[in-house]
Design an enzyme around this catalytic site. Sequence first.
Site, PDB file in Angstrom:
ATOM      1  CE  LYS A  28      -2.968   0.527   3.523  1.00 19.59           C
ATOM      2  NZ  LYS A  28      -2.728   1.776   4.277  1.00 19.59           N
ATOM      3  NE  ARG A  33       6.238   6.476   0.729  1.00 26.84           N
ATOM      4  CZ  ARG A  33       5.337   6.298   1.723  1.00 26.84           C
ATOM      5  NH1 ARG A  33       4.213   5.647   1.500  1.00 26.84           N
ATOM      6  NH2 ARG A  33       5.581   6.785   2.926  1.00 26.84           N
ATOM      7  N   GLY A 101      -5.077   7.915   5.538  1.00 24.27           N
ATOM      8  CA  GLY A 101      -4.184   8.924   6.090  1.00 24.27           C
ATOM      9  C   GLY A 101      -2.960   9.112   5.218  1.00 24.27           C
ATOM     10  NE  ARG A 129      -5.514   8.343  10.981  1.00 20.77           N
ATOM     11  CZ  ARG A 129      -4.833   7.525  10.199  1.00 20.77           C
ATOM     12  NH1 ARG A 129      -5.402   6.955   9.157  1.00 20.77           N
ATOM     13  NH2 ARG A 129      -3.569   7.269  10.456  1.00 20.77           N
ATOM     14  CB  SER A 174       4.889  10.339  11.223  1.00 22.18           C
ATOM     15  OG  SER A 174       4.028  10.370  10.101  1.00 22.18           O
ATOM     16  CD  GLN A 176       0.358   8.424   7.194  1.00 20.01           C
ATOM     17  OE1 GLN A 176      -0.190   9.322   7.839  1.00 20.01           O
ATOM     18  NE2 GLN A 176      -0.195   7.238   7.012  1.00 20.01           N
ATOM     19  CG  ASP A 327       0.548   0.169   9.455  1.00 24.28           C
ATOM     20  OD1 ASP A 327       0.127   1.036  10.248  1.00 24.28           O
ATOM     21  OD2 ASP A 327       0.951   0.438   8.313  1.00 24.28           O
ATOM     22  NE  ARG A 358      -4.834   0.264  13.171  1.00 26.06           N
ATOM     23  CZ  ARG A 358      -4.173   0.359  12.032  1.00 26.06           C
ATOM     24  NH1 ARG A 358      -2.839   0.438  12.029  1.00 26.06           N
ATOM     25  NH2 ARG A 358      -4.808   0.380  10.885  1.00 26.06           N
ATOM     26  NE  ARG A 403      -2.503  -1.797   8.579  1.00 31.85           N
ATOM     27  CZ  ARG A 403      -2.236  -2.155   7.320  1.00 31.85           C
ATOM     28  NH1 ARG A 403      -2.413  -3.397   6.935  1.00 31.85           N
ATOM     29  NH2 ARG A 403      -1.788  -1.268   6.444  1.00 31.85           N
TER      30      ARG A 403
END
Length: 450
Positions: A28, A33, A101, A129, A174, A176, A327, A358, A403
Amino acid sequence: MSGHGTPIPMTSRTAGVLSGVAEVPGDKSISHRALILGAMAVGETTITGLLEGEDVLDTAKAMRAFGAEVTRDDDGTWHVHGVGVGGFAEPDQVIDCGNSGTGVRLIMGAMATCPISATFTGDASLNKRPMARVTDPLALFGARAVGRAGGRLPMTIVGAADPVPVNYTVPVPSAQVKSAVLLAGLNAPGQTVVIEKEATRDHTERMLAGFGATVTTEETNEGRVITLTGQPELTPQAIAVPRDPSSAAFPVCAALIVPGSDVLVPGIGLNPTRAGLFTTLREMGADLSYENEREEGGEPVADLRARFSPAMKGVTVPAHRAASMIDEYPILCAVAANAEGRTTMEGVRELRVKESDRIAAMADGLRACGVTVEDGDDWMEIVGMGPGNVPGGATCASHLDHRIAMSFLVLGMSTLAPVSVDDGAPIATSFPIFEPLMAALGAKIERIAM
Ligand code: S3P
């Protein structure tokens, strides 16, 4: 796609052994990307093995809205005709990133140094988020963000017409945030520097180099210092996306906890910034081997073989490993419940701002299944019950989190009574073939009326 429509309750029960070959979909992170960098190159990028889950399809749609031409052949090859660095057009519609996200944060970065505005939204999970972690550094380039209270979506980003390069230390581990800054840095003159104290997945850096950008990474006392030279012309690539280790985790962990199982999961990306779960499982005593180790498309890859492992022991998973398996904690919880002794997960605060909280989602569901769990702000501890001893017999809330849903369905393959989830629809965001793939191995997952 905003929201997942009608919830799809599912239940999972013990069946016979799990055996066979599990060909999980493309990665993913790399898929997002590939589409975004393809859209920022000049000319045609081809992508094979792209994950065709909802998250990535939303990113493909977004790249079209910014002016790239994105098409798919019948054989699953994708083509992206990019508009060049700084060449994004202003979208004439709101960009809906659905549950993703990664999609929204990377795209915000990519457009933040273009002289355009764009408004972003998502589903009920994504709109909760935090986005300030991305919009704060984007402001340093000269971009402005106007969103809801607490820096939430929907949000409009007004890109910087005259961006300046940035030197930014990422305050939370992070990938991201790091990637958003690097993508923004592409259209800023001079050098953009990102410093991360803990290494996070480095797919953006690897792919930027593949597209011809000048990007260097230096390990220093401050952490990893990544330096990107802005305003390159990116050269289109032929990208073969490896299979996703985060998806492989589900059939691998299922095989470890279902008696008699033996499952081969071929072609899995084993980038060290992603492989922390497999290290942890081996420490627990899992019968997990890497076969046919090789390199594909600039990423290390191997075939994973997992066999039922009745003697797994609880371990302490150190905080420094968290980024490399961020994750995978939900599915590790399912394994930990089947191990002997306590598994302690340290330094996992970031789990609280994923597609769901989570820590809370796993703790609540595990307790409902009869497992003792302790948790704090940034840690969680599971008291293992030994193989096949978890009672189960509960319906767990998936909180719009793929997940969480898959982890409880895998747990149900090992429990004394079936485990249900209230909504398995979000599974389509990252692993659309989860149900048929697990069924082909011998699992019994059913959609149920509730
Ligand atoms: C991702 C980074 C991680 C991870 C997410 C994918 C990426 O998020 O949880 O699923 O592709 O960069 P954070 O950057 O929030 O840790």
